[in-house]
Design a protein around this motif. Structure first.
Motif, PDB file in Angstrom:
ATOM      1  N   UNK A  40       1.102  -1.495  -0.087  1.00 44.60           N
ATOM      2  CA  UNK A  40      -0.011  -0.119   0.131  1.00 44.60           C
ATOM      3  C   UNK A  40       0.759   1.096   0.136  1.00 44.60           C
ATOM      4  N   UNK A  41       0.800   2.235  -1.006  1.00 42.08           N
ATOM      5  CA  UNK A  41       1.337   2.951  -0.887  1.00 42.08           C
ATOM      6  C   UNK A  41       1.663   4.538   0.261  1.00 42.08           C
ATOM      7  N   UNK A  42       0.076   3.854   1.331  1.00 38.94           N
ATOM      8  CA  UNK A  42       0.695   4.918   2.295  1.00 38.94           C
ATOM      9  C   UNK A  42       2.088   4.401   3.195  1.00 38.94           C
ATOM     10  N   UNK A  43       2.820   3.114   3.166  1.00 37.19           N
ATOM     11  CA  UNK A  43       3.311   2.310   3.602  1.00 37.19           C
ATOM     12  C   UNK A  43       4.716   2.457   3.802  1.00 37.19           C
ATOM     13  N   UNK A  44       4.886   2.804   2.551  1.00 34.70           N
ATOM     14  CA  UNK A  44       6.608   3.187   2.736  1.00 34.70           C
ATOM     15  C   UNK A  44       7.091   4.356   3.124  1.00 34.70           C
ATOM     16  N   UNK A  49       5.143  10.076  -0.467  1.00 34.88           N
ATOM     17  CA  UNK A  49       4.170   9.600  -1.033  1.00 34.88           C
ATOM     18  C   UNK A  49       2.980   9.282  -1.530  1.00 34.88           C
ATOM     19  N   UNK A  50       2.520   9.197  -2.955  1.00 34.79           N
ATOM     20  CA  UNK A  50       1.358   9.924  -3.539  1.00 34.79           C
ATOM     21  C   UNK A  50       0.767  11.306  -2.492  1.00 34.79           C
ATOM     22  N   UNK A  51       2.169  11.795  -2.532  1.00 31.41           N
ATOM     23  CA  UNK A  51       1.399  13.369  -2.101  1.00 31.41           C
ATOM     24  C   UNK A  51       1.990  14.154  -3.446  1.00 31.41           C
ATOM     25  N   UNK A  52       1.943  15.487  -3.453  1.00 26.66           N
ATOM     26  CA  UNK A  52       2.182  16.808  -4.288  1.00 26.66           C
ATOM     27  C   UNK A  52       3.730  17.561  -4.097  1.00 26.66           C
ATOM     28  N   UNK A  53       4.047  17.697  -4.614  1.00 31.42           N
ATOM     29  CA  UNK A  53       4.773  19.295  -4.605  1.00 31.42           C
ATOM     30  C   UNK A  53       3.770  20.597  -4.377  1.00 31.42           C
ATOM     31  N   UNK A  54       4.971  21.579  -3.873  1.00 28.58           N
ATOM     32  CA  UNK A  54       4.323  22.950  -3.168  1.00 28.58           C
ATOM     33  C   UNK A  54       2.692  23.041  -4.417  1.00 28.58           C
ATOM     34  N   UNK A  55       3.865  23.475  -5.527  1.00 31.86           N
ATOM     35  CA  UNK A  55       3.131  24.494  -6.510  1.00 31.86           C
ATOM     36  C   UNK A  55       1.965  23.509  -6.958  1.00 31.86           C
ATOM     37  N   UNK A  56       1.992  21.770  -6.333  1.00 30.46           N
ATOM     38  CA  UNK A  56       0.693  21.919  -7.566  1.00 30.46           C
ATOM     39  C   UNK A  56      -0.429  21.684  -6.117  1.00 30.46           C
ATOM     40  N   UNK A  76      -7.421  10.221   1.264  1.00 31.20           N
ATOM     41  CA  UNK A  76      -7.925   8.627   0.335  1.00 31.20           C
ATOM     42  C   UNK A  76      -7.051   7.980  -0.184  1.00 31.20           C
ATOM     43  N   UNK A  77      -7.125   8.510  -1.380  1.00 32.44           N
ATOM     44  CA  UNK A  77      -6.669   7.647  -2.349  1.00 32.44           C
ATOM     45  C   UNK A  77      -5.552   6.793  -2.407  1.00 32.44           C
ATOM     46  N   UNK A  78      -4.711   7.034  -1.261  1.00 35.03           N
ATOM     47  CA  UNK A  78      -2.768   6.659  -1.428  1.00 35.03           C
ATOM     48  C   UNK A  78      -3.042   5.059  -0.863  1.00 35.03           C
ATOM     49  N   UNK A  79      -4.231   4.855  -0.265  1.00 38.05           N
ATOM     50  CA  UNK A  79      -4.872   3.836   0.449  1.00 38.05           C
ATOM     51  C   UNK A  79      -5.433   2.746  -0.358  1.00 38.05           C
ATOM     52  N   UNK A  80      -5.379   2.826  -1.529  1.00 38.88           N
ATOM     53  CA  UNK A  80      -5.903   2.102  -2.494  1.00 38.88           C
ATOM     54  C   UNK A  80      -5.448   1.972  -3.657  1.00 38.88           C
ATOM     55  N   UNK A  81      -4.102   2.495  -3.528  1.00 40.83           N
ATOM     56  CA  UNK A  81      -2.736   2.343  -4.570  1.00 40.83           C
ATOM     57  C   UNK A  81      -1.746   1.654  -3.975  1.00 40.83           C
TER      58      UNK A  81
END
Length: 233
Positions: A40-44, A49-56, A76-81
């Motif tokens: 799961x991506x948020x377990x790294x 992981x799965x977040x955005x840069x400051x400008x985005x 919440x999407x990070x929990x499903x990737x």
């Protein structure tokens, strides 16, 4: 199964060599069940992981002022990737041995991009994409978000030594709860081209791996890493 997406960055050569460094227990699990674990991506370890840069993030924040669900979706999407990470390199990596294997009892699977793509064919429930990770300055550079996978294909420049390529899947539509990850069906013989034994391992360990692979019914080429071979002087 592998789904090609022309918007996702990939090496053009299917013979591009990729590696996965892992301990013996994970290797046995892979061979025994012929399933590839995807985390799961948020377990790294990297909290970005799965977040955005400051400008985005600033752009998304503005868009979510009148639609708060827009921002909540990305949280919440990070929990499903789920992701399986591989290392692009023509040669073994001394750093990867130290980071991803414990003591001297580790292995490295050598494969290619084309083999990864073909190895995913047995999986019929979840669709997989494969993408090369882009390393950027999260304070200055922009991460596009028109593709749901893009946040998971960018990392901070501090991680560029990983030279990572990822098998990635989104299970949102399956409406399931994932704990640490899930396993997908894999064609082991397509996945593994060659196996390398930890450079600091003893001969008994190499023989153990050879016997183990044989008893499980496989016939992979196996050799010990030469990173610790005798010097010539």
């Amino acid at each position: 199964m592998y789904i090609n997406d022309s918007n996702i960055k990939l090496p053009t050569d299917p013979n591009t060599i990729v590696w996965k460094y892992l301990d013996l227990s994970k290797f046995v699990d892979l061979l025994l069940y012929q399933k590839l674990f995807m985390s799961r991506s948020d377990k790294f370890e990297d909290q970005y992981e799965g977040t955005f840069s400051e400008p985005t993030f600033e752009e998304i924040r503005k868009l979510s002022i009148d639609n708060p669900d827009f921002l909540d979706y990305y949280k919440t999407h990070r929990e499903n990737v789920v992701i399986s990470s591989w290392h692009i390199n023509e040669y073994e990596s001394f750093a990867m041995w130290h980071i991803f294997t414990q003591k001297s009892e580790g292995l490295a699977i050598q494969s290619t991009l084309g083999r990864l793509q073909n190895a995913l064919s047995p999986e019929v429930i979840y669709e997989q994409h494969i993408g090369e990770v882009n390393y950027i300055d999260y304070k200055k550079e922009y991460i596009p978000f028109e593709n749901d996978f893009f946040p998971f294909l960018f990392k901070r420049k501090s991680f560029q030594y990983e030279r990572e390529i990822r098998i990635i899947a989104d299970v949102t539509s399956h409406q399931m709860k994932i704990d640490n990850g899930l396993k997908i069906d894999i064609d082991i013989n397509q996945l593994i081209e060659k196996i390398y034994i930890h450079p600091k391992s003893e001969n008994w360990y190499k023989n153990l791996v050879i016997e183990l692979v044989k008893r499980l019914g496989f016939d992979f080429e196996i050799e010990k890493s030469d990173l610790e071979s005798d010097i010539l002087i």
